[in-house]
Design a protein around this motif. Structure first.
Motif: not given
Length: 185
Positions: A63-69, A91-96
């Motif tokens: 959800d965090t990465a999606d919000l940032l996206m 985002i890349i740091h969170l979800r490489p």
């Protein structure tokens, strides 16, 4: 620039199966959409299928990465590419493993005409999702601008294998064909 060209050579030479080493497990619905896309008969049909694919691929599983996206895409649309890049870095740091974060950052770098960084991010995108035709197409267009017709031709061919209805790509490929494959006598 040399590092980006070496990364590019690896992208173009690698078989799709080897490139997808970090790819998430197969999604039958997504596979079906890509199959339909490769057989699309019109730009409208392809665009509708491509929108469905993009919606699915934008979901990161976080959800965090999606919000940032969402925020990064808003920044790109507002021509605030530096802000978008900072968000995409997070985002890349969170979800490489999230291919679309790499892809959207490649787009932001492309918009800044920073082809070296864009190509490096395209390499990461395609390592995670070799079916990302937008990355292949963008790579081809950058290579045309850089004067590398041979590799541009290869990248555009790959893009059109995945989505044969990319607006304008077939014309660019046809224009490059004579320079790359030679002319008939």
């Amino acid at each position: 620039m040399k590092i980006a060209i070496l990364a590019l050579m690896g992208i173009l030479a690698a078989p799709a199966a080897a490139m997808a080493q970090d790819k998430p497990p197969a999604d039958p619905a997504l596979d079906h959409l890509y199959e339909r896309l490769s057989k699309a008969q019109s730009e409208i049909e392809a665009r509708n299928i491509a929108l469905q694919i993009e919606r699915m691929e934008l979901k990161s599983g976080s959800d965090t990465a999606d919000l940032l996206m969402d925020r990064a895409l808003t920044a790109i649309q507002a021509s605030k590419t530096a802000k978008a890049i900072k968000i995409l870095d997070a985002i890349i740091h969170l979800r490489p493993d999230y291919a679309e974060a790499w892809n959207k950052r490649a787009t932001a770098y492309f918009l800044q005409k920073d082809y070296v960084r864009s190509i490096a991010d395209i390499a990461e995108t395609l390592r995670r999702n070799p079916r990302e035709y937008g990355a292949w197409s963008g790579l081809g267009m950058m290579l045309v601008d850089m004067g590398d017709k041979k590799h541009a031709y290869e990248a555009l061919k790959k893009a059109l294998e995945i989505n044969p209805q990319i607006p304008g790509a077939q014309k660019v490929l046809d224009d490059l064909k004579a320079d790359v494959e030679g002319r008939d006598i």
